[in-house]
Design an enzyme around this catalytic site. Structure first.
Site, PDB file in Angstrom:
ATOM      1  N   SER A  98      87.348  78.100  15.769  1.00 27.79           N
ATOM      2  CA  SER A  98      87.829  76.731  15.941  1.00 27.79           C
ATOM      3  C   SER A  98      87.266  76.112  17.218  1.00 27.79           C
ATOM      4  O   SER A  98      86.060  75.957  17.347  1.00 27.79           O
ATOM      5  CB  SER A  98      89.362  76.725  15.935  1.00 27.79           C
ATOM      6  OG  SER A  98      89.868  75.419  15.989  1.00 27.79           O
ATOM      7  N   ASP A 242      87.071  68.883  15.906  1.00 26.31           N
ATOM      8  CA  ASP A 242      86.970  70.141  16.644  1.00 26.31           C
ATOM      9  C   ASP A 242      85.899  71.021  15.995  1.00 26.31           C
ATOM     10  O   ASP A 242      85.214  70.602  15.053  1.00 26.31           O
ATOM     11  CB  ASP A 242      88.328  70.840  16.750  1.00 26.31           C
ATOM     12  CG  ASP A 242      88.865  71.321  15.419  1.00 26.31           C
ATOM     13  OD1 ASP A 242      88.340  70.928  14.357  1.00 26.31           O
ATOM     14  OD2 ASP A 242      89.834  72.115  15.425  1.00 26.31           O
ATOM     15  N   ASP A 244      85.620  73.645  13.996  1.00 20.56           N
ATOM     16  CA  ASP A 244      85.576  73.939  12.558  1.00 20.56           C
ATOM     17  C   ASP A 244      85.986  72.731  11.725  1.00 20.56           C
ATOM     18  O   ASP A 244      86.135  72.839  10.504  1.00 20.56           O
ATOM     19  CB  ASP A 244      86.437  75.159  12.219  1.00 20.56           C
ATOM     20  CG  ASP A 244      87.909  74.989  12.572  1.00 20.56           C
ATOM     21  OD1 ASP A 244      88.224  74.163  13.456  1.00 20.56           O
ATOM     22  OD2 ASP A 244      88.747  75.677  11.978  1.00 20.56           O
ATOM     23  N   ASP A 246      88.593  70.992  11.173  1.00 23.23           N
ATOM     24  CA  ASP A 246      89.837  70.825  10.411  1.00 23.23           C
ATOM     25  C   ASP A 246      90.791  69.870  11.121  1.00 23.23           C
ATOM     26  O   ASP A 246      91.787  69.444  10.540  1.00 23.23           O
ATOM     27  CB  ASP A 246      90.517  72.168  10.122  1.00 23.23           C
ATOM     28  CG  ASP A 246      90.943  72.926  11.375  1.00 23.23           C
ATOM     29  OD1 ASP A 246      90.513  72.551  12.485  1.00 23.23           O
ATOM     30  OD2 ASP A 246      91.690  73.911  11.238  1.00 23.23           O
TER      31      ASP A 246
END
Length: 452
Positions: A98, A242, A244, A246
């Site tokens: 992440s 961010d 990743d 999501d």
């Protein structure tokens, strides 16, 4: 005995590569994942970190050795992996850390339909198997190992999102997107293609070393470039994803950040227009404005603990249409109850492009109170400090206390919540009040006790 406590967290696996975990360990996680889910097929995706292809490939070998057919979708965002899990009906694993720095990597796992895998829903069992096999050796491959194949789902993912929020009829908008060298640089061009959007792309090159800034827009220093670009170019808004992709953060036409609570309220109002009387989940740190807006639009607000496994569990239990968190995680029933920052961003674009005013004016109706933001304090004794705060307020007759998640103290004109971090020796304070002066006073009172 092997101890994975440093890398197996409440909701995922995360640690430094290769000092805390590596490809041989990833292979054992793949085998254990196949075993615990009893899946005959799984889907795997990964982000742009240099270690991600090797780790995800090792995980695939481990799962195939236990008889699972593996579909690799390659580079993707976490919500794209959730889409694959949901649309294909397969358990999934996403290799990403992440927003963490470059040396980290991790695994976010889910069951078929993007149902979360956390400590109580399989992760503890996976950890126990990996620890045992690390010490004793992995079991011999099954007689009929699974296959490993590749599939591109990016186009299907984009089509699914565009089927949920129609942007074709909005007025033309100029939008700056900062992908932070993360997976937004992979997904945004396909999702936005052909729409009435003038896209100003910042840091779309996939680079897991994060050469421009950390891919963590929750930290104000990481959206400074985006804010400046929006102001310089006269854009209608800015979006920051961010690592990743999501989570999505929004800045208005002035470059000012829009509170995730305001975004939660805006999206809730739009979802309730489609699903009258629906339930909307919000964690206990979102603004008072969220349940207010939900009720004003005929919905049923439900307050829950912080964390995606709690939100998804509550959504499944209540049949909620939408859920939002203060950390810019947004969950949709139409997306298998999973979180997708991209879909939330599309709702913002649709709302903005469906009327003539600027974003600051549009979100003002959803941003009603003064808030401190999250303030972290390093403490040696989390339990003792929480007890001290409780002792300071429990005898007062002008407040109520609850311990749904940490300690929440609520008065007529303000509230605050203090929670312990799961991973660090921190207490996290969030304060909201009807005016700034009160918010500042309550913040200072609480911090004086927290910091002793």
């Amino acid at each position: 005995m092997t101890d994975l406590s440093q890398i197996v967290k409440a909701y995922d696996v995360r640690g430094v590569v290769p000092t805390q975990w590596d490809e041989p360990l990833a292979e054992l996680f793949g085998a254990a994942f196949a075993e615990v889910t009893a899946a005959d097929a799984i889907v795997i995706g990964h982000d742009m970190r240099p270690s991600s292809p090797g780790l995800s490939g090792a995980f695939a070998r481990g799962a195939a050795a236990r008889g699972a057919d593996v579909t690799e979708i390659g580079l993707c965002s976490t919500d794209e992996l959730y889409f694959a899990s949901g649309s294909l009906g397969l358990p999934g694993a996403m290799f990403t850390a992440s927003h963490n720095p470059a040396q980290y990597n991790g695994i976010k796992m889910c069951r078929a339909g993007a149902a979360p895998v956390g400590q109580d829903t399989g992760l503890a069992d996976i950890r126990a198997l990996v620890e045992r096999w690390s010490d004793e050796g992995a079991p011999a491959p099954v007689a009929a190992p699974g296959t490993v194949s590749q599939r591109d789902v990016l186009g299907d993912y984009a089509a699914h999102l565009r089927g949920l929020v129609d942007l074709s009829g909005i007025r033309p908008l100029k939008v700056v997107v900062d992908a932070g060298n993360g997976m937004g640089g992979h997904t945004v061009p396909t999702v936005f293609e052909g729409l009435p959007l003038e896209l100003d792309a910042m840091y779309f090159e996939l680079d897991g070393s994060f050469p421009n800034h950390e891919a963590n827009p929750l930290d104000p220093k990481n959206i400074v470039d985006l804010q400046a670009r929006v102001r310089e170019t006269g854009a209608d808004l800015g979006l920051a994803f961010d690592g990743d992709a999501d989570r999505c953060f929004v800045v208005d036409e002035n470059g000012d950040p829009v509170s995730p609570s305001a975004i939660t309220a805006l999206v809730a109002a739009r979802e309730l227009a489609k699903h009258p009387g629906g339930t909307v989940i919000h964690n206990l740190i979102t603004s008072w404005s969220v349940p207010e807006v939900v009720k004003e639009h005929g919905g049923n607000p439900v307050r829950t603990r912080v964390g995606h496994s709690f939100i998804k569990e509550e959504m499944a239990t209540t049949g909620a249409i939408f859920g939002g968190e203060h950390s810019a995680h947004y969950y949709f029933r139409d997306f298998w109850n999973a979180d997708t920052g991209m879909l939330a961003a599309m709702h913002v674009l649709a709302a903005l492009g469906g009327q003539q005013g600027p974003l600051s004016q549009l979100v003002a109706q959803y941003d009603r109170y003064a808030a401190s933001g999250e303030i972290n304090s390093t403490v040696d004794d989390q339990t003792g400090r929480l007890a001290a705060i409780k002792a300071a307020y429990e005898s007062r007759d002008d407040v109520t206390l609850d311990e749904l998640d940490g300690l929440t103290v609520t008065a007529d004109n303000w509230w605050f919540n203090v929670r312990a971090s799961n991973t660090e020796p921190l207490l996290r304070l969030n304060v909201e009040a009807r005016d700034t002066a009160t918010a500042d006073r309550v913040r200072d009172e609480a911090l004086a006790i927290i910091r002793g």
